[in-house]
Design a protein around this motif. Structure first.
Motif: not given
Length: 250
Positions: A45-48, A52-56, A169-178
């Motif tokens: 949770t230090a990062c997430h 576990g709601r997601a990092g900022p 989920l943020p757009a940056d995260y989704l695009m990074a996974q693709l």
């Protein structure tokens, strides 16, 4: 992007991470130790984020409420080299399958509220969002692309036992996974259906579907669907691998 800018970004990210770890350590020191999974997962949770709601910063995704099978698969992927992020690997590389499943079930049981979607930094034209919506809900038979809802649930909040949600989920995260799947930096248990899908997805369509997904609010009932749907006939060759639960027959 110039190397200096990349370096600055990573230094800022590393500084934020170290700060989060220090805060987590301080929080742990301020409370009596309790032999619980909540105490043991303070490093997560230090990062997430809390619960576990997601990092900022949009880089560390939400863990709370995702299917336990999905979270377990990802922990195995980091431990066993199918996903590449050194910090995660070092945190889990000595943990057993059983303990990783305990962590996965801990976060899967959390039902923390979702924030509203963040505004897109550069909103795309309506036609791009319309294309993204069509891909997410209907797919593209000509390109043999199944709709996102066919695997990720009718509400796009995932499906049991091991398919994640795509909303919240943020757009940056989704695009990074693709991008990770396209370049081989992210892989799943064979057969890797997402790797096959991403190879069929153009950059333009990837941008469209990610932009639409990131702009959608999370429904009131954010639980994953009870089961994943069947793929259409034109995509029936796509098979998705998964890890058996600890102790299950292989």
């Amino acid at each position: 992007m110039p190397k200096s800018l990349c370096g600055d970004r990573w230094r800022r990210r590393l500084g934020a991470l170290l700060g989060a770890l220090l805060l987590a350590g301080a929080a742990q020191a301020a409370r009596p130790f309790e032999d619980s999974m909540a105490q043991r997962t303070l490093a997560c949770t230090a990062c997430h984020g809390e619960q576990g709601r997601a990092g900022p910063d949009g880089y560390y995704p939400r863990l709370a409420g995702k299917p336990a099978g999905y979270l377990y698969n990802q922990l195995l992927n980091f431990r066993d080299g199918r996903r590449h992020y050194g910090l995660m690997t070092r945190m889990v590389d000595v943990l057993s399958d059983e303990y990783l499943m305990d962590i996965a079930r801990h976060f899967a049981a959390m039902q923390a509220p979702y924030p509203p979607p963040a505004p897109l930094a550069s909103p795309p034209p309506p036609a791009v969002l319309a294309r993204g919506r069509d891909l997410a809900l209907n797919g593209d038979a000509a390109q043999r692309l199944p709709a996102c809802v066919q695997c990720h649930g009718p509400a796009l909040m995932g499906a049991l036992p091991d398919t994640p949600g795509l909303l919240g989920l943020p757009a940056d995260y989704l695009m990074a996974q693709l991008g990770g799947w396209r370049t081989g930096q992210r892989r799943a248990h064979a057969p890797d259906c997402m790797a096959s899908i991403v190879q069929r997805l153009s950059d333009r369509d990837a941008y469209a579907v990610v932009s639409w997904l990131a702009s959608q609010p999370v429904p009131a009932d954010a639980r994953p669907a009870a089961a994943r749907g069947a793929l259409p006939g034109d995509a029936a060759d796509l098979k998705c691998g998964t890890a058996p639960a600890p102790g299950a027959a292989r």
